[in-house]
Write a protein that holds these residues in place. Structure first.
Motif, PDB file in Angstrom:
ATOM      1  N   GLY A 256       6.389  -3.259 -18.328  1.00  0.00           N
ATOM      2  CA  GLY A 256       5.709  -3.928 -17.227  1.00  0.00           C
ATOM      3  C   GLY A 256       6.301  -5.290 -16.932  1.00  0.00           C
ATOM      4  N   HIS A 257       5.723  -5.945 -15.930  1.00  0.00           N
ATOM      5  CA  HIS A 257       6.089  -7.310 -15.570  1.00  0.00           C
ATOM      6  C   HIS A 257       4.904  -8.215 -15.859  1.00  0.00           C
ATOM      7  CE1 HIS A 257       9.144  -5.233 -13.115  1.00  0.00           C
ATOM      8  NE2 HIS A 257       9.865  -6.315 -13.366  1.00  0.00           N
ATOM      9  N   ILE A 258       5.187  -9.483 -16.083  1.00  0.00           N
ATOM     10  CA  ILE A 258       4.129 -10.471 -16.283  1.00  0.00           C
ATOM     11  C   ILE A 258       3.685 -10.951 -14.904  1.00  0.00           C
ATOM     12  CG2 ILE A 258       3.517 -12.705 -17.287  1.00  0.00           C
ATOM     13  CD1 ILE A 258       4.120 -10.601 -19.398  1.00  0.00           C
TER      14      ILE A 258
ATOM     15  N   LEU B 176       8.315 -11.808 -12.082  1.00  0.00           N
ATOM     16  CA  LEU B 176       9.604 -11.128 -12.232  1.00  0.00           C
ATOM     17  C   LEU B 176      10.121 -11.132 -13.669  1.00  0.00           C
ATOM     18  CD1 LEU B 176      11.374 -12.360  -8.970  1.00  0.00           C
ATOM     19  CD2 LEU B 176      10.089 -10.247  -9.322  1.00  0.00           C
ATOM     20  N   LEU B 177       9.262 -11.500 -14.625  1.00  0.00           N
ATOM     21  CA  LEU B 177       9.633 -11.468 -16.036  1.00  0.00           C
ATOM     22  C   LEU B 177       9.164 -10.155 -16.648  1.00  0.00           C
ATOM     23  CD1 LEU B 177       8.645 -15.090 -17.137  1.00  0.00           C
ATOM     24  CD2 LEU B 177      10.935 -14.204 -16.745  1.00  0.00           C
ATOM     25  N   ILE B 178      10.046  -9.500 -17.392  1.00  0.00           N
ATOM     26  CA  ILE B 178       9.694  -8.264 -18.083  1.00  0.00           C
ATOM     27  C   ILE B 178       8.767  -8.619 -19.248  1.00  0.00           C
ATOM     28  CG2 ILE B 178      10.603  -6.302 -19.420  1.00  0.00           C
ATOM     29  CD1 ILE B 178      11.496  -6.111 -16.581  1.00  0.00           C
ATOM     30  N   CYS B 179       7.741  -7.801 -19.448  1.00  0.00           N
ATOM     31  CA  CYS B 179       6.812  -8.034 -20.551  1.00  0.00           C
ATOM     32  C   CYS B 179       7.558  -7.892 -21.885  1.00  0.00           C
ATOM     33  CB  CYS B 179       5.657  -7.042 -20.487  1.00  0.00           C
ATOM     34  SG  CYS B 179       4.539  -7.155 -21.885  1.00  0.00           S
TER      35      CYS B 179
ATOM     36  N   ALA C 117      -0.612 -11.830 -17.303  1.00  0.00           N
ATOM     37  CA  ALA C 117      -0.792 -10.604 -18.072  1.00  0.00           C
ATOM     38  C   ALA C 117       0.198  -9.538 -17.623  1.00  0.00           C
ATOM     39  CB  ALA C 117      -2.217 -10.088 -17.893  1.00  0.00           C
ATOM     40  N   CYS C 118       0.422  -8.576 -18.510  1.00  0.00           N
ATOM     41  CA  CYS C 118       1.312  -7.461 -18.210  1.00  0.00           C
ATOM     42  C   CYS C 118       0.655  -6.553 -17.177  1.00  0.00           C
ATOM     43  CB  CYS C 118       1.615  -6.688 -19.498  1.00  0.00           C
ATOM     44  SG  CYS C 118       2.707  -5.272 -19.234  1.00  0.00           S
ATOM     45  N   ASP C 119       1.430  -6.099 -16.182  1.00  0.00           N
ATOM     46  CA  ASP C 119       0.870  -5.198 -15.174  1.00  0.00           C
ATOM     47  C   ASP C 119       0.798  -3.760 -15.673  1.00  0.00           C
ATOM     48  OD1 ASP C 119       3.516  -4.383 -15.000  1.00  0.00           O
ATOM     49  OD2 ASP C 119       3.793  -5.014 -12.926  1.00  0.00           O
TER      50      ASP C 119
ATOM     51  N   CYS D 212      -0.718  -1.859 -22.145  1.00  0.00           N
ATOM     52  CA  CYS D 212      -0.220  -3.085 -22.775  1.00  0.00           C
ATOM     53  C   CYS D 212      -1.213  -4.202 -22.477  1.00  0.00           C
ATOM     54  CB  CYS D 212       1.164  -3.439 -22.227  1.00  0.00           C
ATOM     55  SG  CYS D 212       1.825  -4.974 -22.905  1.00  0.00           S
ATOM     56  N   LYS D 213      -1.644  -4.906 -23.494  1.00  0.00           N
ATOM     57  CA  LYS D 213      -2.643  -5.966 -23.328  1.00  0.00           C
ATOM     58  C   LYS D 213      -2.056  -7.359 -23.558  1.00  0.00           C
ATOM     59  CE  LYS D 213      -6.554  -3.085 -24.107  1.00  0.00           C
ATOM     60  NZ  LYS D 213      -6.810  -1.986 -24.838  1.00  0.00           N
ATOM     61  N   TYR D 214      -0.757  -7.509 -23.316  1.00  0.00           N
ATOM     62  CA  TYR D 214      -0.104  -8.801 -23.514  1.00  0.00           C
ATOM     63  C   TYR D 214      -0.626  -9.805 -22.500  1.00  0.00           C
ATOM     64  CZ  TYR D 214       3.521 -12.203 -24.536  1.00  0.00           C
ATOM     65  OH  TYR D 214       4.194 -13.334 -24.903  1.00  0.00           O
ATOM     66  N   LEU D 215      -0.959 -11.024 -22.962  1.00  0.00           N
ATOM     67  CA  LEU D 215      -1.609 -12.023 -22.130  1.00  0.00           C
ATOM     68  C   LEU D 215      -1.150 -13.416 -22.527  1.00  0.00           C
ATOM     69  CD1 LEU D 215      -4.552 -12.204 -20.375  1.00  0.00           C
ATOM     70  CD2 LEU D 215      -5.156 -13.273 -22.515  1.00  0.00           C
ATOM     71  N   LEU D 216      -0.953 -14.274 -21.535  1.00  0.00           N
ATOM     72  CA  LEU D 216      -0.612 -15.678 -21.753  1.00  0.00           C
ATOM     73  C   LEU D 216      -1.572 -16.547 -20.951  1.00  0.00           C
ATOM     74  CD1 LEU D 216       3.252 -15.441 -21.208  1.00  0.00           C
ATOM     75  CD2 LEU D 216       2.083 -15.687 -23.396  1.00  0.00           C
ATOM     76  N   ASN D 217      -1.909 -17.716 -21.489  1.00  0.00           N
ATOM     77  CA  ASN D 217      -2.799 -18.631 -20.772  1.00  0.00           C
ATOM     78  C   ASN D 217      -2.059 -19.686 -19.966  1.00  0.00           C
ATOM     79  OD1 ASN D 217      -5.349 -17.570 -21.519  1.00  0.00           O
ATOM     80  ND2 ASN D 217      -5.046 -18.388 -23.566  1.00  0.00           N
ATOM     81  N   PHE D 218      -0.752 -19.811 -20.192  1.00  0.00           N
ATOM     82  CA  PHE D 218       0.053 -20.796 -19.480  1.00  0.00           C
ATOM     83  C   PHE D 218       1.232 -20.099 -18.813  1.00  0.00           C
ATOM     84  CE2 PHE D 218      -2.144 -23.023 -22.861  1.00  0.00           C
ATOM     85  CZ  PHE D 218      -2.722 -24.067 -22.162  1.00  0.00           C
ATOM     86  N   PRO D 219       1.849 -20.721 -17.795  1.00  0.00           N
ATOM     87  CA  PRO D 219       2.944 -20.067 -17.067  1.00  0.00           C
ATOM     88  C   PRO D 219       4.109 -19.683 -17.992  1.00  0.00           C
ATOM     89  CG  PRO D 219       2.247 -22.048 -15.918  1.00  0.00           C
ATOM     90  CD  PRO D 219       1.525 -22.036 -17.224  1.00  0.00           C
ATOM     91  N   PRO D 220       4.585 -18.441 -17.887  1.00  0.00           N
ATOM     92  CA  PRO D 220       5.731 -18.025 -18.703  1.00  0.00           C
ATOM     93  C   PRO D 220       7.042 -18.528 -18.114  1.00  0.00           C
ATOM     94  CG  PRO D 220       5.007 -16.217 -17.327  1.00  0.00           C
ATOM     95  CD  PRO D 220       4.058 -17.346 -17.073  1.00  0.00           C
TER      96      PRO D 220
END
Length: 186
Positions: free
Chosen positions: A117-119, A108-111, A132-134, A139-147
């Motif tokens: 998109g949402h994360i 439910l977090l906006i990219c 990752a962004c849906d 959009c290729k935004y990516l995180l390896n840990f919980p946002p």
């Protein structure tokens, strides 16, 4: 590591397993290249047909009775492929319909990168979670840990990542230039 005996894939066994070449009707065989094994025409270099070997690794597990492919109206089946289980058309390769992957969880977090998109929590082919962004591939935004919905106090990036360090939970800015760390607020 054991080597594959490619002589097992010669003759009638390979013709039955891989069928004839769609370009020239010669037999297809397992070939080796710089990227590994693949299916190729036995008339190479006169015929340059090739396709990945992994296409033949999908195993049909169960037919879903009462289901219909939205493309060709054939039955849908549960299959196991190199990325795990998926639902696809029983008439593959004539119909290449694959049902969308619903294994992602929306945070439910906006990219913060595209603001559209949402994360979502996703899993790679080895089962490791990432976020990752849906709106991919735009959009290729990516995180390896919980946002976490907490702006960075240093650079003001709208989200931070939750990491565990030395038994303590801390928030870390995902921006490479910032990397601000703060204890998780309670």
């Amino acid at each position: 590591m054991s080597k594959i005996d490619h002589s097992l894939f010669s003759g009638k066994a390979s013709e039955q397993a891989f069928g004839p070449c769609p370009k020239c009707a010669a037999k297809l065989q397992v070939r080796r290249g710089k990227s590994g094994a693949f299916i190729g025409c036995s008339c190479y270099p006169d015929c340059d047909f090739s396709k990945p070997l992994h296409e033949y690794e999908n195993a049909e597990i169960k037919t879903i009775d009462g289901s219909a492919c939205p493309v060709c109206q054939s039955l849908l089946v549960i299959k196991k492929g190199r990325y795990g289980l998926f639902i696809g058309c029983s008439e593959f390769p004539e119909c290449d319909y694959i049902e969308s992957n619903h294994n992602s969880e929306d945070t439910l977090l906006i990219c913060p990168s595209c603001n559209k998109g949402h994360i979502n929590k996703r899993a790679n082919k080895f089962g490791k979670s990432f976020y990752a962004c849906d709106n991919y591939p735009k959009c290729k935004y990516l995180l390896n840990f919980p946002p976490v919905d907490h702006p960075c106090p240093k650079c003001h990036w709208p989200i931070m990542q939750q990491k565990k360090s030395s038994g303590e939970i801390e928030l870390v800015c995902p921006q490479k230039r910032c990397q601000c760390k703060i204890p998780k607020p309670e």
